[in-house]
Design a protein around this motif. Sequence first.
Motif, mmCIF file in Angstrom:
data_model
loop_
_atom_site.group_PDB
_atom_site.id
_atom_site.type_symbol
_atom_site.label_atom_id
_atom_site.label_comp_id
_atom_site.label_asym_id
_atom_site.label_seq_id
_atom_site.Cartn_x
_atom_site.Cartn_y
_atom_site.Cartn_z
ATOM 1 N N LEU A 190 0.824 -1.206 0.000
ATOM 2 C CA LEU A 190 0.000 0.000 0.000
ATOM 3 C C LEU A 190 0.859 1.257 0.000
ATOM 4 C CD1 LEU A 190 -2.677 -0.892 2.731
ATOM 5 C CD2 LEU A 190 -2.911 -1.091 0.242
ATOM 6 N N PRO A 191 0.325 2.361 -0.473
ATOM 7 C CA PRO A 191 0.994 3.639 -0.233
ATOM 8 C C PRO A 191 1.155 3.845 1.271
ATOM 9 C CG PRO A 191 -0.765 3.893 -1.844
ATOM 10 C CD PRO A 191 -0.896 2.509 -1.286
ATOM 11 N N ALA A 196 4.903 10.036 5.822
ATOM 12 C CA ALA A 196 4.369 9.106 4.816
ATOM 13 C C ALA A 196 4.013 9.842 3.538
ATOM 14 C CB ALA A 196 3.146 8.386 5.378
ATOM 15 N N ILE A 197 3.395 10.998 3.660
ATOM 16 C CA ILE A 197 3.014 11.780 2.478
ATOM 17 C C ILE A 197 4.255 12.274 1.745
ATOM 18 C CG2 ILE A 197 1.892 13.908 1.724
ATOM 19 C CD1 ILE A 197 -0.098 13.492 4.048
ATOM 20 N N ASP A 220 6.166 7.931 -5.738
ATOM 21 C CA ASP A 220 5.195 8.457 -6.716
ATOM 22 C C ASP A 220 3.745 8.236 -6.287
ATOM 23 O OD1 ASP A 220 7.204 9.348 -8.484
ATOM 24 O OD2 ASP A 220 7.393 7.342 -9.345
ATOM 25 N N ASP A 221 3.488 8.287 -4.992
ATOM 26 C CA ASP A 221 2.124 8.166 -4.472
ATOM 27 C C ASP A 221 1.437 9.525 -4.521
ATOM 28 O OD1 ASP A 221 2.641 5.515 -3.876
ATOM 29 O OD2 ASP A 221 3.231 5.949 -1.807
ATOM 30 N N THR A 222 0.145 9.492 -4.698
ATOM 31 C CA THR A 222 -0.637 10.732 -4.684
ATOM 32 C C THR A 222 -1.771 10.607 -3.686
ATOM 33 O OG1 THR A 222 -2.043 9.945 -6.499
ATOM 34 C CG2 THR A 222 -0.103 11.262 -7.091
ATOM 35 N N ILE A 223 -2.230 11.735 -3.173
ATOM 36 C CA ILE A 223 -3.354 11.776 -2.238
ATOM 37 C C ILE A 223 -4.414 12.701 -2.808
ATOM 38 C CG2 ILE A 223 -4.093 12.509 0.059
ATOM 39 C CD1 ILE A 223 -1.456 11.662 1.139
#
Length: 323
Positions: A95-96, A250-251, A259-262
């Motif tokens: 998971l992100p 984490a963000i 390369d995770d986005t919220i």
Amino acid sequence: MSPTHSPLRGVLVAFAAYAVFAFSDASIKILHGAIPSYQVAFIGSIFGLVVLPVIKARDDSWLDIVQTSNRILWALRFVCGATGAIASIIAFTKLPMAEAFCLLFLLPSFVTILSVIFLKEDVRWQRWTAVVVGFIGVMIVLRPGFRELSAGHLAAAIGGLSAAVSIVILRAMGPAEKRISLYGAGLLGTLIVSGLLMLSDIAVPTPREWLFMASYGILGATGNVLLMTAARFAPANLVAPPQYSQMIWAIVFGYLIFDDTIDLPMAAGIVLIICSGLLTLARERKRGTPLPAAVVSVDNQAPVSATAELAEANFDGVEHPAE
């Protein structure tokens, strides 16, 4: 003010501890599942051994690691230690980071529910409100029916639930149980269970993978020591809230490295989950339940479990006055 009671120093050390834990979590995610989760958990538990001399009191013997006043509850904590460690590693792998923390931060809500069921605690509307808010936040983040859920989501929920069961065990066993026994149960559980699982499938890490597994274990052990140090300086109710700074890490890591986005719904859900946890911690402060001296988490991937225990009792077992 005595050198053993410096709230500002304790809070700053707590922030440092949770930053170290976040870097440990990131080390696992960088591996991208190349090493089996139980092998990573085994390596982490090996490094967890270095914390034992810090936990051991002067009048403790090393045999106290496996001695207990309640063998059934000790064994249950043994199982929860292994389950939580492996599950949380799977969660951070799949998971992100921010999403994994969302589910792990349900820990206070799980503790409330389990305390009502097994300890028959009287929980009033404020804490039930916090539980409801937390689960609403999770539903907003996960959006079941609108997006595909994975084994990582299940693993994160299992990790949080395992940590919650461990905390309820601490409450049930009471303040007489030795800290080294409580820590030893989770440590031995992770070491033995993950070690046995490794026998069927051992991966040979590359030098790069060894580097990040060592980073995971060393930083996890360092974070535990820092967390115990923070509890020496400050009241537990001040040491606990900085755990949510992990979401910032984490963000940041998700954006810069993975390369995770919220999106907006996830951001709103994160805010609700954090508010739920802080409200629960505020209510817990007023309960005055006698508990064992604080025990750090043997699961380096779920430092929130350490925080919840610290939120119940100080490292030295002495209540400090509220600031």
